[in-house]
Design a protein around this motif. Sequence first.
Motif, PDB file in Angstrom:
ATOM      1  N   VAL A 296       0.824  -1.203   0.000  1.00  0.00           N
ATOM      2  CA  VAL A 296       0.000   0.000   0.000  1.00  0.00           C
ATOM      3  C   VAL A 296       0.864   1.261   0.000  1.00  0.00           C
ATOM      4  N   PHE A 297       2.090   1.131   0.473  1.00  0.00           N
ATOM      5  CA  PHE A 297       2.983   2.290   0.512  1.00  0.00           C
ATOM      6  C   PHE A 297       3.360   2.743  -0.901  1.00  0.00           C
ATOM      7  N   LEU A 298       3.544   1.797  -1.806  1.00  0.00           N
ATOM      8  CA  LEU A 298       3.866   2.148  -3.187  1.00  0.00           C
ATOM      9  C   LEU A 298       2.710   2.914  -3.823  1.00  0.00           C
ATOM     10  N   ALA A 299       1.494   2.409  -3.621  1.00  0.00           N
ATOM     11  CA  ALA A 299       0.318   3.090  -4.158  1.00  0.00           C
ATOM     12  C   ALA A 299       0.160   4.478  -3.539  1.00  0.00           C
ATOM     13  N   ALA A 300       0.448   4.595  -2.248  1.00  0.00           N
ATOM     14  CA  ALA A 300       0.318   5.882  -1.563  1.00  0.00           C
ATOM     15  C   ALA A 300       1.317   6.899  -2.102  1.00  0.00           C
ATOM     16  N   VAL A 301       2.533   6.461  -2.373  1.00  0.00           N
ATOM     17  CA  VAL A 301       3.555   7.371  -2.911  1.00  0.00           C
ATOM     18  C   VAL A 301       3.154   7.850  -4.299  1.00  0.00           C
TER      19      VAL A 301
END
Length: 214
Positions: free
Chosen positions: A59-64
């Motif tokens: 989810v961190f990749l999508a958030a970035v």
Amino acid sequence: MAPTLVNVAVGVLLGVALLGVAFDRRSIATVGLAAALPDLDVAVSLLVPEATNAAFHSVFLAAVVGGVLYWDTERRETSWLRDRYGFYGVRVAWVALASFVVAGIALDLGTSVGVALLYPLVDRYYVVSGRLVLSNQEGVVQTYFDLGEGWLALETTGRPSTHHVETWVNPTPDGANPADSERRLRLVESGWQLVTVVTAIAAVPAKYTLEGDR
């Protein structure tokens, strides 16, 4: 993980629904590709064994990516994306991100393997499974989420570091992948997946037809 073909099919359906006037061959291909991108972490697993359903499913990749897109299109005085590609580019970018998150990541949450949503900070595969029932005796019954000690708990199927996810690219747990290893390319595994793929295939020409009738 869901077969990549199914991820792409769901992404295409999202594109048909959300692209609006930006719908064309290039945009629908971009959105379908975005749905397949999370599954590319199987290639990373050749170097980092625990990367499958983790590296690009985080989810961190999508958030970035979402943060950068929001900053460029909504907060900057002059948007690079809007200046270069106009309304078309902004619309396609946001729908592609939605496809990446919903069709690429969230869909895999409903599989038996699950997704390492918080990788690399949390070494856990999470799964959303259960049922939602309206009973005349028990009322509303849902088993998707448990509230324990004030936290929303998801079912976990293990750790990426200890639970190998078999794929065509990396079928063996140790990554050796000898020549006689069985490799299975999963295309469709159930009736609903077949219906989804067929619907996506039919939806694109139907969209062109309907747009042409306006």
